[in-house]
Design a protein around this motif. Sequence first.
Motif: not given
Length: 206
Positions: A68-70, A92-95, A101, A90, A178
């Motif tokens: 995910g987004s770190m 690249q945003e992670g997924t 989610s 940043v 999280r």
Amino acid sequence: MILENRVNNTGANQAAMFVKSKLEALTVISSVGVTARATRDFATSSISLAFDVEFHYGELVTTPLNLGSMPPLGLDVSGIAGLISAGLQVVQEGTAPVNFSFPEQQISISASSTVLASLGGGLTISFRNQTTALFPANATASEMRDALMDLETIGEIEVFREEVIEGGAFAGLRWTIRFYADGDPPHMGPQPDLVLNLNNLHGRGL
């Protein structure tokens, strides 16, 4: 690496491995891929050094699962003499996994830096009728994570800490917890609320 002008092969690899080992020593990071590159500007007699960090690196990644987004890495360059500039981006945003989610909750404390530094005792958090041991009011992300993961009702989690800034001044701390589906027990779907207990603080001015 700079003096010997080894910026593409051995020197860069050694620098990347050094950063990789330091990051993976943190309890909130599992495995990362790090590459380093450097360029020299003879006109300005300066060196530009860049590190690329890839989270959740490799097929058999150990916990915690950095998906995910770190949050951005914190970069402290205060001890470097002659530094021209430094920054973090940043790229690249992670997924998260497809159609999933991660549930997250936030805990925050509003206090000046003076009040926060003067607090004695500690905090506890309850989750599913279990309560953590005491941890500091200014706990690091790792300290809060360790306290929570000592509970039998907590499987795999990550904790991220940030300073709350209001009007340009420090106004408190905020932790994001999280929950992951990996671990025992797994955390899937909405989670019960974390309950913060301040009763063990001394000199409380919150």
